[in-house]
Design a protein around this motif. Structure first.
Motif, mmCIF file in Angstrom:
data_model
loop_
_atom_site.group_PDB
_atom_site.id
_atom_site.type_symbol
_atom_site.label_atom_id
_atom_site.label_comp_id
_atom_site.label_asym_id
_atom_site.label_seq_id
_atom_site.Cartn_x
_atom_site.Cartn_y
_atom_site.Cartn_z
ATOM 1 N N LEU A 1 0.819 -1.209 0.000
ATOM 2 C CA LEU A 1 0.000 0.000 0.000
ATOM 3 C C LEU A 1 0.856 1.264 0.000
ATOM 4 O O LEU A 1 0.557 2.227 -0.694
ATOM 5 N N LEU B 1 -2.589 2.464 -4.126
ATOM 6 C CA LEU B 1 -3.942 2.617 -4.685
ATOM 7 C C LEU B 1 -3.913 3.213 -6.087
ATOM 8 O O LEU B 1 -4.786 2.912 -6.901
ATOM 9 N N GLU C 1 -10.503 1.990 1.617
ATOM 10 C CA GLU C 1 -10.352 2.663 0.323
ATOM 11 C C GLU C 1 -9.884 1.667 -0.743
ATOM 12 O O GLU C 1 -10.366 1.681 -1.875
ATOM 13 N N ALA C 2 -8.962 0.789 -0.380
ATOM 14 C CA ALA C 2 -8.499 -0.245 -1.309
ATOM 15 C C ALA C 2 -9.647 -1.171 -1.696
ATOM 16 O O ALA C 2 -9.816 -1.515 -2.868
#
Length: 146
Positions: free
Chosen positions: A53, A61, A88-89
């Protein structure tokens, strides 16, 4: 079964370890940073993107969104738990794992059919309230050995 994997991990030892695990079921192209991964993603076909990440000044992302535009599935992992980025991912269409669990589940992402979306809670990946025996107990012992 997914055949071509793009792995993005800045740490050389971890990148080699993950690539070795994945090599049992797929062809792996490993990149150390965002720029190399972006170039590879643009020019080389792949079936699955597996990315850290946090990629220095960049965010994994961004790669997930690029992969999604090319209809490539994604798996995002991280060592520090950040609930906001994990969700969010998942909302970007990626699967989410912690770096501790990744060596144990990595090959499953390659060998098994993935569901359309990751509906798991990033805070509590195992919904069981009590730990039972069996495979999960073995998983815990392996996690402590890593």
């Amino acid at each position: 079964m997914l055949q071509r994997i793009l792995l993005v991990e800045p740490n050389a030892d971890r990148r080699q370890a993950f690539a070795s695990i994945l090599a049992a079921g797929a062809t792996v192209q490993a990149c150390a940073d965002f720029e190399a991964a972006r170039r590879t993603l643009a020019g080389t076909p792949c079936d699955l993107l597996i990315t850290q990440l946090r990629l220095g000044p960049f965010n994994g992302l961004h790669l997930v969104y690029l992969a999604r535009a090319r209809l490539i599935r994604s798996l995002v992992y991280e060592g520090q738990s950040d609930l906001f980025l994990a969700r969010e991912a998942q909302s970007a269409g990626a699967f989410y794992e912690t770096v501790e669990r990744l060596p144990l589940v990595l090959l499953n992402y390659v060998m098994l059919e993935l569901p359309p979306v990751d509906r798991r809670d990033p805070v509590q990946p195992d919904r069981r309230a009590m730990r039972r025996g069996g495979r999960r107990a073995a998983d815990l012992a392996q996690l402590q050995a890593i």
